[in-house]
Design a protein around this motif. Structure first.
Motif, PDB file in Angstrom:
ATOM      1  N   ASP A  19    -119.872  80.959   1.651  1.00  0.00           N
ATOM      2  CA  ASP A  19    -119.326  80.040   0.878  1.00  0.00           C
ATOM      3  C   ASP A  19    -117.816  79.799   1.261  1.00  0.00           C
ATOM      4  O   ASP A  19    -117.434  80.943   1.971  1.00  0.00           O
ATOM      5  N   ILE A  29    -110.594  74.049  -2.976  1.00  0.00           N
ATOM      6  CA  ILE A  29    -112.045  74.176  -2.737  1.00  0.00           C
ATOM      7  C   ILE A  29    -112.743  73.117  -3.479  1.00  0.00           C
ATOM      8  O   ILE A  29    -112.470  72.872  -4.854  1.00  0.00           O
ATOM      9  N   LEU A  30    -113.914  72.412  -2.807  1.00  0.00           N
ATOM     10  CA  LEU A  30    -114.470  71.063  -3.685  1.00  0.00           C
ATOM     11  C   LEU A  30    -115.817  71.489  -3.914  1.00  0.00           C
ATOM     12  O   LEU A  30    -116.573  72.176  -3.040  1.00  0.00           O
ATOM     13  N   LYS A  31    -116.448  71.231  -5.279  1.00  0.00           N
ATOM     14  CA  LYS A  31    -117.861  71.399  -5.219  1.00  0.00           C
ATOM     15  C   LYS A  31    -118.353  70.104  -5.104  1.00  0.00           C
ATOM     16  O   LYS A  31    -118.060  68.977  -5.584  1.00  0.00           O
ATOM     17  N   VAL A  67    -112.811  72.827  -7.715  1.00  0.00           N
ATOM     18  CA  VAL A  67    -112.934  74.083  -8.360  1.00  0.00           C
ATOM     19  C   VAL A  67    -112.120  75.236  -8.118  1.00  0.00           C
ATOM     20  O   VAL A  67    -112.012  76.486  -8.668  1.00  0.00           O
ATOM     21  N   GLU A  68    -111.168  75.082  -7.192  1.00  0.00           N
ATOM     22  CA  GLU A  68    -110.229  76.081  -6.681  1.00  0.00           C
ATOM     23  C   GLU A  68    -109.048  75.387  -6.328  1.00  0.00           C
ATOM     24  O   GLU A  68    -109.283  74.543  -5.053  1.00  0.00           O
ATOM     25  N   SER A 138    -119.148  68.481   4.468  1.00  0.00           N
ATOM     26  CA  SER A 138    -119.594  68.356   3.304  1.00  0.00           C
ATOM     27  C   SER A 138    -121.234  68.221   2.859  1.00  0.00           C
ATOM     28  O   SER A 138    -121.494  68.284   1.697  1.00  0.00           O
ATOM     29  N   GLU A 141    -122.773  72.868  -0.676  1.00  0.00           N
ATOM     30  CA  GLU A 141    -122.691  72.900  -2.188  1.00  0.00           C
ATOM     31  C   GLU A 141    -121.126  72.826  -2.582  1.00  0.00           C
ATOM     32  O   GLU A 141    -120.268  72.396  -3.479  1.00  0.00           O
ATOM     33  N   TYR A 142    -120.420  73.271  -1.362  1.00  0.00           N
ATOM     34  CA  TYR A 142    -118.950  73.595  -1.582  1.00  0.00           C
ATOM     35  C   TYR A 142    -118.196  73.180  -0.014  1.00  0.00           C
ATOM     36  O   TYR A 142    -118.714  73.611   0.742  1.00  0.00           O
ATOM     37  N   ARG A 144    -114.166  73.458   1.725  1.00  0.00           N
ATOM     38  CA  ARG A 144    -112.781  73.383   1.747  1.00  0.00           C
ATOM     39  C   ARG A 144    -112.035  72.472   2.406  1.00  0.00           C
ATOM     40  O   ARG A 144    -112.384  71.889   3.477  1.00  0.00           O
TER      41      ARG A 144
END
Ligand SMILES: NC(=O)c1ccc[n+]([C@@H]2O[C@H](COP(=O)([O-])OP(=O)(O)OC[C@H]3O[C@@H](n4cnc5c(N)ncnc54)[C@H](O)[C@@H]3O)[C@@H](O)[C@H]2O)c1
Ligand SMILES: [Zn+2]
Ligand SMILES: [Zn+2]
Length: 397
Positions: A19, A29-31, A67-68, A138, A141-142, A144
């Motif tokens: 991850d 951090i993108l989902k 998500v972060e 990309s 699932e996630y 940076r």
């Protein structure tokens, strides 16, 4: 997490990778909700771009949900729906200050190879080899996103995920070409290539005031999309002599602006094309400049040519005499999306720009290898294969 990786020339596989984590205060951090294939991926897949390594996560055109958030990020919060520019730029260096975001001096942490190949390193790009930064892509699932305040843009309510997806790469690339070519109201514009990039360049040109736009390709389903969703004229390069036909349609003068949106794997027929293929396969030239040459010959005297198609190295038989004597202005660029994405999202929201039609095949990320094969071979009318890491597939449009 699950990710679609480059595993060798013309090979991809879904693998389990680490991850991503926040590495810098300006990261998010993108989902990933949607991630799609681009013509540039085909050059990677085919082994034409050096410094790919087995296990590299592919994908640079995407959108998703934050998500972060790193401590220094100001414009984004957890839960935001954003589209992300495929090129990574700091927003603060000499080049970023001049709006030349894909040339960012801080976007590429691994500048050695491109410095050697091109005389200066350019910026970094998601999943575009170690020469352009070695960033994980990309199709996962996630992901940076570095310099998130510069590269991620909140999607307005009312713009669908699918529409926003293409504001990441195809559309801003088209805008980079149309704007960089210096279109003025009333111009005639010819665009080589009816993929996502060519279609968006054509629409960008129209919204910037071009009076007549002609898109050239050989694939009927793409030319139909151009007529239906872009509203431009079309030309089949396997049926007509392109240079003669363009002159015919422009009162004998040729287009004011030519935009090349094909790149190093152009196709054609005849001995000149055979010569290019053989030279490329023997690695005596890195790129096949078939459409580029044609654009130089077709462009009107004193006209402007913008090269959006990706080229890597050196080409042969470039019509330098035509370029010089006809007084052409030639420019090229990787996309400066940070400059255009807000305006593109607004055009979509206002109903002036259609992008959803490019998503001809939507599938689960597990189907990634099949999606790449379809996109590469242009099977079943595939214009873009779109991957949904959450697994849900929808039928082809
Ligand atoms: N400059 C950038 O920032 C940037 C960004 C994205 C993509 N690109 C590049 O733009 C190019 C197009 O990308 P795409 O995603 O639309 O790719 P794509 O593969 O979907 O489309 C390319 C199109 O070119 C057509 N074509 C091939 N030979 C031709 C010829 N001789 N004349 C006219 N058309 C011809 C093909 O039939 C195809 O429809 C690629 O080289 C890609 O690497 C550049
Ligand atoms: Zn791309
Ligand atoms: Zn910069």
């Amino acid at each position: 997490m699950k990710a679609l990786c480059w595993t060798g020339v013309n090979e991809t596989a879904v693998e389990t990778v680490d991850d991503p984590r926040i590495l810098n205060d300006r990261d998010i951090i993108l989902k990933v909700r949607l991630s799609t294939t681009c013509g540039s991926d085909l050059h990677l897949l085919g082994g034409y771009i050096p410094s790919m390594r087995a296990g590299d996560v592919l994908g640079h055109e995407f959108m998703g949900e934050v998500v972060e958030v790193g401590a220094a990020v100001r414009n984004h919060r957890v839960g935001d729906r954003v589209t992300v520019c495929s090129f990574i730029a700091c927003g603060r260096c000499w080049y970023c200050a001049r709006g030349l975001f894909s040339l960012c001096d801080n976007g590429n942490p691994n500048p050695g190879l491109t410095d050697l190949m091109w005389g200066s390193a350019i910026g970094g790009c998601f999943a575009y080899s170690h020469a352009l930064g070695g960033f994980a892509g990309s199709h996962a699932e996630y992901v940076r996103v570095p310099y998130a305040d510069q590269g991620a843009f909140t999607v307005p309510d009312g713009v669908s995920d699918t529409a926003a997806l293409f504001a990441s790469d195809a559309a801003p690339t088209g805008w980079t070409g149309a704007d960089g070519a210096g279109i003025t109201p009333g111009d005639t514009v010819a665009v080589w290539g009816a993929g996502g990039v060519g279609q968006m360049a054509a629409r960008g040109a129209m919204l910037m005031g071009a009076e007549q736009v002609i898109v050239i390709d050989r694939l009927p389903e793409r030319l139909q999309q151009v007529q239906r969703y872009i509203g431009a004229e079309t030309l089949d390069h396997t049926k007509d002599d392109v240079v003669a036909e363009l002159k015919e349609r422009t009162g004998g003068r040729g287009p004011d602006v030519c935009i090349e949106a094909v790149g190093m794997e152009a196709r054609s027929t005849g001995p000149a094309y055979l010569y290019d293929r053989i030279k490329q396969q023997l690695r005596l030239q890195t790129d096949r400049p078939t459409a580029l040459r044609e654009a130089v010959y077709a462009c009107r005297k004193g006209g402007s040519l913008f090269v959006l198609g990706v080229f890597g190295g050196a080409i042969d038989k470039f019509p330098m005499g035509a370029l010089m004597n006809k007084a052409l202005t030639v420019r090229g660029a990787q996309q400066h999306g940070q400059r255009y994405i807000p305006r593109i999202l607004q055009h979509i929201a206002d109903g002036e720009l259609s992008t959803e039609h490019l998503a001809t095949h939507v599938m689960s990320l597990d189907d990634g290898p099949r999606g790449y094969r379809m996109f590469k071979e242009k099977q079943d009318g595939c214009v873009r294969a779109v991957f949904r890491p959450d697994g849900a597939a929808t039928p082809a449009r």
